[in-house]
Scaffold this motif. Sequence first.
Motif, PDB file in Angstrom:
ATOM      1  N   SER A 118       0.818  -1.205   0.000  1.00 18.70           N
ATOM      2  CA  SER A 118       0.000   0.000   0.000  1.00 18.70           C
ATOM      3  C   SER A 118       0.854   1.257   0.000  1.00 18.70           C
ATOM      4  O   SER A 118       0.590   2.209  -0.753  1.00 18.70           O
ATOM      5  N   ILE A 119       1.899   1.280   0.831  1.00 20.97           N
ATOM      6  CA  ILE A 119       2.784   2.446   0.922  1.00 20.97           C
ATOM      7  C   ILE A 119       3.425   2.750  -0.427  1.00 20.97           C
ATOM      8  O   ILE A 119       3.441   3.901  -0.889  1.00 20.97           O
ATOM      9  N   ASN A 120       3.950   1.725  -1.075  1.00 19.78           N
ATOM     10  CA  ASN A 120       4.626   1.901  -2.361  1.00 19.78           C
ATOM     11  C   ASN A 120       3.645   2.210  -3.486  1.00 19.78           C
ATOM     12  O   ASN A 120       3.883   3.101  -4.307  1.00 19.78           O
ATOM     13  N   ALA A 121       2.548   1.470  -3.523  1.00 19.88           N
ATOM     14  CA  ALA A 121       1.577   1.628  -4.612  1.00 19.88           C
ATOM     15  C   ALA A 121       0.944   3.015  -4.604  1.00 19.88           C
ATOM     16  O   ALA A 121       0.791   3.638  -5.665  1.00 19.88           O
ATOM     17  N   LEU A 122       0.582   3.504  -3.426  1.00 23.16           N
ATOM     18  CA  LEU A 122      -0.052   4.820  -3.358  1.00 23.16           C
ATOM     19  C   LEU A 122       0.930   5.917  -3.766  1.00 23.16           C
ATOM     20  O   LEU A 122       0.543   6.871  -4.459  1.00 23.16           O
ATOM     21  N   LEU A 123       2.176   5.790  -3.366  1.00 23.44           N
ATOM     22  CA  LEU A 123       3.182   6.779  -3.754  1.00 23.44           C
ATOM     23  C   LEU A 123       3.312   6.853  -5.275  1.00 23.44           C
ATOM     24  O   LEU A 123       3.271   7.943  -5.865  1.00 23.44           O
ATOM     25  N   PHE A 129      -0.653  10.143 -11.291  1.00 26.30           N
ATOM     26  CA  PHE A 129      -1.858  10.912 -11.591  1.00 26.30           C
ATOM     27  C   PHE A 129      -1.663  12.413 -11.381  1.00 26.30           C
ATOM     28  O   PHE A 129      -2.421  13.214 -11.924  1.00 26.30           O
ATOM     29  N   ALA A 130      -0.653  12.792 -10.613  1.00 28.30           N
ATOM     30  CA  ALA A 130      -0.351  14.218 -10.481  1.00 28.30           C
ATOM     31  C   ALA A 130       0.232  14.762 -11.776  1.00 28.30           C
ATOM     32  O   ALA A 130      -0.117  15.867 -12.213  1.00 28.30           O
ATOM     33  N   TYR A 131       1.112  13.966 -12.398  1.00 26.16           N
ATOM     34  CA  TYR A 131       1.732  14.411 -13.646  1.00 26.16           C
ATOM     35  C   TYR A 131       2.129  13.186 -14.459  1.00 26.16           C
ATOM     36  O   TYR A 131       3.293  12.782 -14.454  1.00 26.16           O
ATOM     37  N   PRO A 132       1.167  12.572 -15.146  1.00 24.20           N
ATOM     38  CA  PRO A 132       1.486  11.354 -15.916  1.00 24.20           C
ATOM     39  C   PRO A 132       2.361  11.648 -17.129  1.00 24.20           C
ATOM     40  O   PRO A 132       2.011  12.470 -17.970  1.00 24.20           O
ATOM     41  N   SER A 133       3.510  10.981 -17.190  1.00 27.85           N
ATOM     42  CA  SER A 133       4.400  11.141 -18.340  1.00 27.85           C
ATOM     43  C   SER A 133       4.270   9.964 -19.298  1.00 27.85           C
ATOM     44  O   SER A 133       4.968   9.894 -20.307  1.00 27.85           O
ATOM     45  N   ALA A 153      -3.908   2.856 -12.281  1.00 27.70           N
ATOM     46  CA  ALA A 153      -5.259   2.942 -11.720  1.00 27.70           C
ATOM     47  C   ALA A 153      -5.477   1.838 -10.693  1.00 27.70           C
ATOM     48  O   ALA A 153      -6.037   2.075  -9.610  1.00 27.70           O
ATOM     49  N   LEU A 154      -5.012   0.632 -10.999  1.00 26.00           N
ATOM     50  CA  LEU A 154      -5.151  -0.494 -10.070  1.00 26.00           C
ATOM     51  C   LEU A 154      -4.294  -0.282  -8.823  1.00 26.00           C
ATOM     52  O   LEU A 154      -4.698  -0.677  -7.715  1.00 26.00           O
ATOM     53  N   LEU A 155      -3.120   0.334  -8.988  1.00 21.95           N
ATOM     54  CA  LEU A 155      -2.287   0.649  -7.822  1.00 21.95           C
ATOM     55  C   LEU A 155      -3.007   1.635  -6.907  1.00 21.95           C
ATOM     56  O   LEU A 155      -2.969   1.497  -5.674  1.00 21.95           O
ATOM     57  N   LEU A 156      -3.648   2.634  -7.502  1.00 22.77           N
ATOM     58  CA  LEU A 156      -4.385   3.611  -6.696  1.00 22.77           C
ATOM     59  C   LEU A 156      -5.555   2.951  -5.974  1.00 22.77           C
ATOM     60  O   LEU A 156      -5.744   3.145  -4.758  1.00 22.77           O
ATOM     61  N   ILE A 157      -6.325   2.165  -6.700  1.00 19.90           N
ATOM     62  CA  ILE A 157      -7.477   1.476  -6.101  1.00 19.90           C
ATOM     63  C   ILE A 157      -7.023   0.505  -5.020  1.00 19.90           C
ATOM     64  O   ILE A 157      -7.567   0.483  -3.912  1.00 19.90           O
ATOM     65  N   GLY A 158      -6.007  -0.295  -5.348  1.00 23.25           N
ATOM     66  CA  GLY A 158      -5.538  -1.293  -4.391  1.00 23.25           C
ATOM     67  C   GLY A 158      -4.955  -0.681  -3.138  1.00 23.25           C
ATOM     68  O   GLY A 158      -5.259  -1.111  -2.025  1.00 23.25           O
ATOM     69  N   SER A 159      -4.113   0.345  -3.295  1.00 26.42           N
ATOM     70  CA  SER A 159      -3.432   0.937  -2.139  1.00 26.42           C
ATOM     71  C   SER A 159      -4.412   1.544  -1.147  1.00 26.42           C
ATOM     72  O   SER A 159      -4.245   1.400   0.070  1.00 26.42           O
ATOM     73  N   PHE A 244       1.547   6.840   7.221  1.00 27.22           N
ATOM     74  CA  PHE A 244       0.636   5.692   7.218  1.00 27.22           C
ATOM     75  C   PHE A 244       0.410   5.151   8.629  1.00 27.22           C
ATOM     76  O   PHE A 244      -0.620   4.525   8.893  1.00 27.22           O
ATOM     77  N   TYR A 245       1.359   5.391   9.521  1.00 27.49           N
ATOM     78  CA  TYR A 245       1.263   4.879  10.886  1.00 27.49           C
ATOM     79  C   TYR A 245       0.828   5.968  11.863  1.00 27.49           C
ATOM     80  O   TYR A 245       0.100   5.694  12.820  1.00 27.49           O
ATOM     81  N   LEU A 246       1.279   7.197  11.612  1.00 31.55           N
ATOM     82  CA  LEU A 246       0.955   8.290  12.525  1.00 31.55           C
ATOM     83  C   LEU A 246      -0.504   8.712  12.429  1.00 31.55           C
ATOM     84  O   LEU A 246      -1.146   8.988  13.455  1.00 31.55           O
TER      85      LEU A 246
END
Length: 258
Positions: A118-123, A129-133, A153-159, A244-246
């Motif tokens: 989740s940590i990696n995928a959301l990053l 999606f902020a600036y797709p190259s 898209a799947l990384l965003l949904i999954g994370s 993610f923990y705080l």
Amino acid sequence: MTFKDWIFSNHPANDGYDGQWQFPHILTLCLCIAIILALTFIFRKKDQKTRNNVLRIVALCVLFFELARRIINIAKGSIVDFDSFLYVLLPRPWCAISCWLLILAAIFNKKTFWNFASINALLCAVIFFAYPSAGFNDKHILFENLYSISTHALLLIGSITIMTLKVGDFRYKRETFRQGFMKELIMFAIVYVYGVIELLLDLSTDPLYFMPIEGNEVKEILGMGSVVYVIVYVLFICVWVNAFYLIPMLKNKLSKKK
């Protein structure tokens, strides 16, 4: 355009397109948000096994695209020696690494793997999606475009659904600190070692974007010098991971006070 052109991503001339924050980009992001809300609303009160299976389906979709891309590249004749074999089959950029982390989390079904995925995928998804190259950078959506858009898209949904469906467990100390956050730190160390191996094998110039070199897309977008970039990079990763923990910890403390 033939199906062969589409599947092998043979773009016609002058197909380049500045698609950042154009309709396809915005529509994809809106669809992701809608799917996240729908999955959360429908499955948040289901049993643990059902919620895990939702994430397994997301991971299975990622696996489909990862395998399809490799099969297509093999069919194109991209593998001619051992170096090209590694280049085609191994996940190279951080986004691809995150895809396989999500797949591994679905296989092992452990809190540590779900957390780390989740940590990696959301990053990676947020940056994309902020600036797709890639993906939205051509007028025609061919397979490579579809692969980039779909996997991110799947990384965003999954994370995010890992968090909203409470499949992960973001606590510094679960049974013990060693059984909690320490495991995620060890996995981060493994990923960075993997990134260094990629550099040594010349499979990628900067898989985790930590090299302050010319061609580092993040560094160039931010317009920072090398030393400043490295400092900001380290601070950002520390803040990102700990958030993610705080955040859940602070939320629980506020709930108890109320």
